[in-house]
Design a protein around this motif. Structure first.
Motif, short mmCIF file in Angstrom:
data_model
loop_
_atom_site.label_atom_id
_atom_site.label_comp_id
_atom_site.label_asym_id
_atom_site.label_seq_id
_atom_site.Cartn_x
_atom_site.Cartn_y
_atom_site.Cartn_z
N ALA A 185 0.20 7.56 3.18
CA ALA A 185 -0.19 8.95 2.90
C ALA A 185 1.03 9.85 2.78
O ALA A 185 1.08 10.74 1.92
CB ALA A 185 -1.12 9.44 4.00
N GLU A 186 2.01 9.59 3.61
CA GLU A 186 3.22 10.43 3.58
C GLU A 186 3.96 10.26 2.24
O GLU A 186 4.56 11.20 1.73
CB GLU A 186 4.18 10.06 4.72
CG GLU A 186 3.69 10.47 6.09
CD GLU A 186 2.76 9.44 6.71
OE1 GLU A 186 2.35 8.48 5.99
OE2 GLU A 186 2.41 9.59 7.87
N TYR A 246 -2.10 6.23 -6.00
CA TYR A 246 -2.37 5.94 -4.59
C TYR A 246 -3.32 4.75 -4.44
O TYR A 246 -3.10 3.86 -3.62
CB TYR A 246 -2.96 7.20 -3.94
CG TYR A 246 -3.29 7.01 -2.48
CD1 TYR A 246 -2.28 6.96 -1.53
CD2 TYR A 246 -4.61 6.90 -2.06
CE1 TYR A 246 -2.58 6.79 -0.18
CE2 TYR A 246 -4.92 6.73 -0.72
CZ TYR A 246 -3.91 6.68 0.21
OH TYR A 246 -4.21 6.51 1.53
N ARG A 247 -4.38 4.79 -5.24
CA ARG A 247 -5.42 3.75 -5.07
C ARG A 247 -5.04 2.42 -5.70
O ARG A 247 -5.55 1.39 -5.31
CB ARG A 247 -6.73 4.25 -5.69
CG ARG A 247 -7.35 5.38 -4.88
CD ARG A 247 -8.52 5.98 -5.60
NE ARG A 247 -9.06 7.11 -4.85
CZ ARG A 247 -9.88 8.03 -5.36
NH1 ARG A 247 -10.26 7.93 -6.60
NH2 ARG A 247 -10.31 9.02 -4.61
N HIS A 248 -4.21 2.49 -6.72
CA HIS A 248 -3.85 1.24 -7.42
C HIS A 248 -2.36 1.00 -7.32
O HIS A 248 -1.71 0.66 -8.31
CB HIS A 248 -4.29 1.34 -8.89
CG HIS A 248 -5.74 1.60 -9.05
ND1 HIS A 248 -6.70 0.61 -9.01
CD2 HIS A 248 -6.42 2.76 -9.22
CE1 HIS A 248 -7.90 1.15 -9.16
NE2 HIS A 248 -7.75 2.45 -9.28
N LEU A 290 2.56 9.57 -0.62
CA LEU A 290 1.80 10.32 -1.62
C LEU A 290 2.21 11.79 -1.59
O LEU A 290 2.48 12.40 -2.64
CB LEU A 290 0.29 10.19 -1.35
CG LEU A 290 -0.61 11.08 -2.22
CD1 LEU A 290 -0.52 10.68 -3.69
CD2 LEU A 290 -2.06 11.00 -1.75
N LEU A 349 0.85 -1.20 0.00
CA LEU A 349 0.00 0.00 0.00
C LEU A 349 0.88 1.24 0.00
O LEU A 349 1.99 1.21 0.50
CB LEU A 349 -0.86 0.04 1.27
CG LEU A 349 -2.09 -0.83 1.33
CD1 LEU A 349 -2.68 -0.78 2.71
CD2 LEU A 349 -3.12 -0.39 0.30
N MET A 350 0.32 2.32 -0.55
CA MET A 350 1.08 3.56 -0.48
C MET A 350 0.65 4.32 0.77
O MET A 350 -0.53 4.52 1.02
CB MET A 350 0.80 4.42 -1.72
CG MET A 350 1.70 5.65 -1.78
SD MET A 350 1.22 6.81 -3.08
CE MET A 350 1.81 5.96 -4.53
#
Lengths: 259, 182
Positions: free
Chosen positions: B14-15, B54-56, B17, B11-12
């Protein structure tokens, strides 16, 4: 990396960004961040954990937005107004002239009236350049888009330009001394236009079914008639057109539904 | 900042991103703008690129750098937007009767905003030439990386780059001689 030898201008492309201003603004980044965190990234988290993570992310987002807003940096574009809000920037004469005139050496249009309609449309009435030897009136509509700063008005897809000329009196005359060329629409904006050939007519007014009234902008022409234009924003139904004298008294009325 | 660790992430964060946007946001926007020559589209595309990334994030397999991966997403989205914009333009032009030819807002913007004459000229080239010059000269991608990104054989990338350079050199020379005449 590259088997071709680089031309002398290559360094310029490598060294400089294509554009002077930073266009990936902090507002854009903050908006993306908020949207991204509003929908969790795909993964295998359990739902309760996702909720906790979501709350933490929202808190982080708030902090980041706060930081973005307060952080100053070089090469950062001026803050742009909200896309949802009304753009309040002024259209400077330089930008306006660049947008509504043909490039090259041709003289500029002669601006007659400029007005903001519906918050994001700039309506510009103009006469052709003197050298064009034309008596038409041109309306340019520029649509404001939020790019930030004073460069937020666009043509191209968002622009519109139309020439209005003399109307033959036979078909278009709707009242003595008044022609009506119909309604020209742009989104929710309706523009009524026509000619006035009698000197005792001082004004034209459009009254719609809801009682909303708009007085015409009247412009002289080089011939023996004047132009009238009424621009109304929003739906216009059940309207009538009135010719007025210099005291505002109605000389004649035309209602398309009744004719 | 290195992003090698992302190869192993599912997963990515938030930081991450935020960091990617800070580091590559402007480059992504530039690439989208270079293809579409529309600021509003570039804004939308830049947003979609980072949301997609971010989502994929699982689609990032670490075969290329994060930057190249983002550029690839940008390119795909830009051409999708560009193609759909043609439809919007056709519809709009069909509905209204434009009179005369205007200098578009984007042209006025470029005249004002292009950093220098070389970039201004790049923007006047066809999209495929603009694009390959940006990737090679600005991003310093190798021909094999460009070929992979554009999904074309390396030889084609090389000849396209050659053509783009020739064209731009010619334009710049013409301008230089024009200035000398003045």
């Amino acid at each position: 990396m590259n088997s071709l030898s680089n031309p002398d201008w290559y360094d310029t492309l490598n060294k400089d960004q294509p554009l002077r201003t930073r266009t990936f603004t902090k507002e854009l980044a903050a908006g993306i961040y908020t949207k991204a965190l509003a929908t969790p990234a795909r993964g295998t988290f359990f739902s309760h954990r996702r909720r906790m993570l979501g709350a933490a992310m929202i808190a982080i987002a708030a902090c980041v937005i706060f930081l973005f807003v307060n952080k100053t940096g070089s090469n950062v574009a001026p803050a742009s107004p909200s896309k949802a809000g009304v753009v309040v920037s002024e259209l400077t004469p330089q930008i306006r002239d660049a947008l509504i005139n043909r490039s090259g050496t041709e003289a500029n249009k002669q601006i007659l009236l400029e007005k903001r309609v519906g918050g994001n449309l700039e309506l510009i009435y103009s006469a052709p350049p003197k050298s064009a030897n034309s008596s038409s009136i041109i309306i340019d509509i520029l649509k404001w888009t939020d790019y930030g700063g004073d460069r937020s008005v666009g043509t191209g897809l968002d622009g519109w330009s139309h020439d209005f000329g003399f109307q033959g009196a036979d078909d278009a005359t709707v009242m003595p001394g008044v022609t009506w060329g119909g309604i020209t629409g742009y989104g929710s904006l309706a523009i009524f236009n026509g000619n006035i050939s009698r000197s005792e007519i001082a004004g034209i007014r459009v009254v719609d079914g809801s009682g909303k009234q708009r007085s015409a902008h009247i412009f002289p022409s080089s011939h023996d008639f004047r132009y009238w234009f009424v621009d109304m924003d929003g739906p216009v139904e059940g309207y009538k057109i009135e010719a007025l004298d210099s005291n505002g008294a109605v000389l004649s009325t035309y209602s398309p539904r009744a004719n | 900042m290195g992003y090698d660790y992302l190869k192993y992430a599912a997963l990515m964060e938030a930081e991450t991103l935020e960091s990617l946007m800070r580091e590559y946001g402007q480059e992504i926007w530039n690439y989208a703008y270079l293809i579409t020559r529309s600021r509003s589209m570039a804004d939308d595309i830049a947003q979609d690129v980072f949301l997609k990334a971010y989502r994929h994030f699982a689609s990032f397999r670490g075969e290329s750098s994060v930057k190249t991966w983002l550029l690839r997403i940008t390119r795909n989205l830009s051409y999708n937007y560009r193609n759909s914009a043609f439809f919007r333009k056709a519809l709009l032009l069909d509905r209204i009767v434009p009179v005369g030819h205007h200098r578009s807002a984007e042209q006025a913007f470029l005249d004002e905003e292009a950093t220098n004459e070389v970039w201004r000229r790049v923007f006047s080239l066809p999209a495929k030439h603009r694009e390959i010059l940006l990737l090679h000269a600005r991003h310093q991608l190798s021909l094999s990386e460009i070929a992979s990104l554009l999904d074309i054989p390396e030889g084609t990338a090389k000849s396209r780059l050659f053509g783009a350079r020739q064209k731009l050199s010619k334009l710049l020379k013409e301008e230089q001689s024009h200035e000398q005449l003045i």
